[in-house]
Design an enzyme around this catalytic site. Sequence first.
Site, PDB file in Angstrom:
ATOM      1  N   ARG A 157     -67.480 106.989  19.595  1.00 40.40           N
ATOM      2  CA  ARG A 157     -66.519 105.936  19.656  1.00 40.40           C
ATOM      3  C   ARG A 157     -67.080 104.902  20.749  1.00 40.40           C
ATOM      4  O   ARG A 157     -67.911 105.096  21.456  1.00 40.40           O
ATOM      5  CB  ARG A 157     -65.419 106.623  20.705  1.00 40.40           C
ATOM      6  CG  ARG A 157     -64.429 107.471  19.830  1.00 40.40           C
ATOM      7  CD  ARG A 157     -63.546 108.179  20.643  1.00 40.40           C
ATOM      8  NE  ARG A 157     -62.892 107.557  21.851  1.00 40.40           N
ATOM      9  CZ  ARG A 157     -61.784 106.956  21.738  1.00 40.40           C
ATOM     10  NH1 ARG A 157     -61.078 106.991  20.734  1.00 40.40           N
ATOM     11  NH2 ARG A 157     -61.269 106.505  23.070  1.00 40.40           N
ATOM     12  N   GLU A 160     -58.993 101.334  24.416  1.00 40.99           N
ATOM     13  CA  GLU A 160     -59.297 102.136  25.119  1.00 40.99           C
ATOM     14  C   GLU A 160     -61.027 101.755  25.830  1.00 40.99           C
ATOM     15  O   GLU A 160     -61.775 102.764  25.824  1.00 40.99           O
ATOM     16  CB  GLU A 160     -59.442 103.644  24.921  1.00 40.99           C
ATOM     17  CG  GLU A 160     -58.002 104.097  24.300  1.00 40.99           C
ATOM     18  CD  GLU A 160     -57.770 105.441  24.053  1.00 40.99           C
ATOM     19  OE1 GLU A 160     -56.796 106.108  24.170  1.00 40.99           O
ATOM     20  OE2 GLU A 160     -58.850 106.109  23.662  1.00 40.99           O
ATOM     21  N   CYS A 218     -73.338 102.186  30.842  1.00 45.60           N
ATOM     22  CA  CYS A 218     -74.454 102.184  30.368  1.00 45.60           C
ATOM     23  C   CYS A 218     -75.482 101.864  31.128  1.00 45.60           C
ATOM     24  O   CYS A 218     -75.512 100.984  32.192  1.00 45.60           O
ATOM     25  CB  CYS A 218     -74.362 100.991  29.032  1.00 45.60           C
ATOM     26  SG  CYS A 218     -75.860 100.841  28.103  1.00 45.60           S
ATOM     27  N   CYS A 255     -78.780 101.104  30.273  1.00 45.62           N
ATOM     28  CA  CYS A 255     -80.083 100.196  29.356  1.00 45.62           C
ATOM     29  C   CYS A 255     -80.607  99.583  30.124  1.00 45.62           C
ATOM     30  O   CYS A 255     -80.088  98.911  31.410  1.00 45.62           O
ATOM     31  CB  CYS A 255     -79.556  99.921  28.151  1.00 45.62           C
ATOM     32  SG  CYS A 255     -78.578  98.197  28.371  1.00 45.62           S
ATOM     33  N   GLU A 301     -49.916 104.780  23.270  1.00 46.40           N
ATOM     34  CA  GLU A 301     -50.250 106.046  22.616  1.00 46.40           C
ATOM     35  C   GLU A 301     -49.873 107.212  23.168  1.00 46.40           C
ATOM     36  O   GLU A 301     -49.951 107.550  24.688  1.00 46.40           O
ATOM     37  CB  GLU A 301     -51.809 105.928  22.427  1.00 46.40           C
ATOM     38  CG  GLU A 301     -52.423 105.019  21.266  1.00 46.40           C
ATOM     39  CD  GLU A 301     -53.809 105.512  21.288  1.00 46.40           C
ATOM     40  OE1 GLU A 301     -54.217 106.542  21.443  1.00 46.40           O
ATOM     41  OE2 GLU A 301     -54.714 104.295  21.018  1.00 46.40           O
ATOM     42  N   GLU A 307     -61.161 112.810  13.719  1.00 47.45           N
ATOM     43  CA  GLU A 307     -59.676 113.210  14.386  1.00 47.45           C
ATOM     44  C   GLU A 307     -58.743 113.498  13.250  1.00 47.45           C
ATOM     45  O   GLU A 307     -57.468 113.263  13.398  1.00 47.45           O
ATOM     46  CB  GLU A 307     -59.412 112.338  15.223  1.00 47.45           C
ATOM     47  CG  GLU A 307     -59.877 111.783  16.359  1.00 47.45           C
ATOM     48  CD  GLU A 307     -59.241 110.752  17.431  1.00 47.45           C
ATOM     49  OE1 GLU A 307     -58.746 111.238  18.277  1.00 47.45           O
ATOM     50  OE2 GLU A 307     -59.367 109.489  16.940  1.00 47.45           O
ATOM     51  N   PHE A 317     -57.508 116.332  12.357  1.00 43.85           N
ATOM     52  CA  PHE A 317     -56.599 117.332  12.678  1.00 43.85           C
ATOM     53  C   PHE A 317     -55.738 116.891  13.998  1.00 43.85           C
ATOM     54  O   PHE A 317     -55.102 117.478  14.505  1.00 43.85           O
ATOM     55  CB  PHE A 317     -57.202 118.757  13.072  1.00 43.85           C
ATOM     56  CG  PHE A 317     -57.647 119.401  11.835  1.00 43.85           C
ATOM     57  CD1 PHE A 317     -56.657 119.760  10.820  1.00 43.85           C
ATOM     58  CD2 PHE A 317     -59.166 119.606  11.611  1.00 43.85           C
ATOM     59  CE1 PHE A 317     -57.316 120.267   9.639  1.00 43.85           C
ATOM     60  CE2 PHE A 317     -59.577 119.948  10.415  1.00 43.85           C
ATOM     61  CZ  PHE A 317     -58.688 120.641   9.228  1.00 43.85           C
TER      62      PHE A 317
END
Length: 669
Positions: free
Chosen positions: A116, A155, A163, A165, A313, A361, A363
Amino acid sequence: MTSSSTFAWPTRGLSYGGDYNPEQWPREVWQDDVRLMREAGVNIVSLGIFAWAAMEPESGRYEWEWLDEIIALLAEHGVAVDLATPTAAPPQWLLAKHPEILPVDADLRQQWPGARLGWCPSSPVFREYALRIATALAERYGAHPAVRLWHVSNELGGGNGRCYCDVSAQAFRHWLEARYETTDRLNEAWGTPFWGHLYSSFEQVLPPRGSGGAYNPGLELDFQRFSSDELLAHYQAEKAAIEQYSDVPVTTNFMVNRGPDVVDYPRWAEHVAVVANDHYTIGADPFREEELAFAADRMRGVTREREPWLLMEHSTSGVVWQPRNRAKSPGEMARNSLTHVARGSDGALFFQWRASDAGAEQFHSGMVPHAGTDSKVWREVVELGAALRALEEIQGSRVEPARVAVLFEDEAAWAFSRGMKPSNHLTYADQPRLWHRAFWNRSVLVDVIPPWKELDGYDLVIVPNLYLVSDEHAARIAAVAERGGTVLVGYLSGIVDESNRVRLGGYPGAFRELLGASSDEFFPLLADETLVLDGGATVSMWSESVRSPEASVIARYGSGPLSGEPAITRRAIGDGAAWYVSTLLDEDGAALLTARLVEELSLEPAADVPTGVEAVRRQGEDASWLFLVNHTDDDVEVVSSGVELLTGAAVGPRVTVPSGLVRIVREVR
């Protein structure tokens, strides 16, 4: 810029629907989808969230026909569109061309494609491509009448919150230079002489790389702040691209839950037109109904001066990312949804419309489950749609004002949760939830707010684990007691300043004067160790050696090395009071102290209900509505008169709330 006070809500009445991913299904399914949406009463869907590759299959080549078709089909069936920029899901061609955009973890391992939000928030390369697709999308659909809301990415931070880097490191250095201007100020704020970590140039600063390192607390905290700001900057850049071509309000979905959060959502809220949240209950949580209310009360605390918020959601039943993913019991989906509505949401949306048959995802539950319409989930989806239509009149109303506030701050949570502490087994949200739950059990409404929010309207302000606090915010809290209110301070509050440096002179540094009590040493308890207070309450995890020269002792440690010393104190301040609770009370102990506060302050619940039944009231200009949510196994009767909206029946002087169900009464005034 669209103002939250001037735009129309995206739907007539309460919003109902969810994430819709038609690009994952053949076209013949689309007609079935819109027919079922009409049957369920769906009036809005979030579209395009993961569809970047479908919109731009090759760099610079756009395919809009499928999106034109589905938007037209939805509009024909009366379904509004919350159109997303698809930047949560960079396409494979972009990842192949620019693998350097992938996030890097603290051990400098680059994330592989397939997860994601696979992009670094500081990457100028990703920003260029993201703004290109956002601009193209807004230019094509910015004036489309079916598009009633814009949805930036998805999200943000839920996979790329931090991050480490080299690009992020350089951006962090620029952020620090803007904040501190000189390395002398940076060194002073962080206390870098410890372990000889003085900086003579910002170029010497690195993020807190490496798992398990013992880093400077100021460095840790500022990297959290920087990371939140980088994601916010990305959101604002996409938002600006949209607003070149559209006057439709722009949002993004938060992930406010039990905390601490990935980013500082309360400080983000002013930048979104509709404040929206994603919330999923934790199956293993024995208090999941209270946790849901806690998250909703945090959302309302964020939006107190704004329009109602939106549940963007949640799940119809089981999810897939917990160790054991329990299905929701009959009626639980409606109770979850309507609890959010009771506490301020003007809708209930789900992830997702149709349960996927493929992908990570596959299920995860959906509004249309794998079993189709001959299923418990589908029947409950249709019933919930009917219930939300019956509640159309409450749209735009507000939850009645709370008299109790629990302070919860993401910056304090970051400081509390990272770095070495006297006890490294404490969890930041445990204390806020303990106190919230004690009032939830009594149906006394609580706002969960950060310390920089206005406190004037509250008779009781609870300060649990507010580890980091500025002088300004500490003074605002003290002013509550000085004006006649009550403040309750929990252990490990006011310990460090905004630079994460310990306040000297005794604990809790920022609140010693207010409390008239302080401690000179922490006594963390071992894993299975408990103590008993002289009033009988059992405590665990934490204790302190407290002195109370200006406060009355309410309870003392009745066992252990601190036996006889103060555990709970109260200082009278004119008509106000300041309490100190220096230990972790058990549920019974918190309930007893809460009962005393409720009586002293005459804190009335929305209705007289037994434990396990929620009572919350929303108010409009000409009406009020009492929400009653029964989580128990027994039918209950509650004093209320008016019209019960879900059944249409006149009720009074009492209304029956069946086991596991919800009743909503438009009250007689």
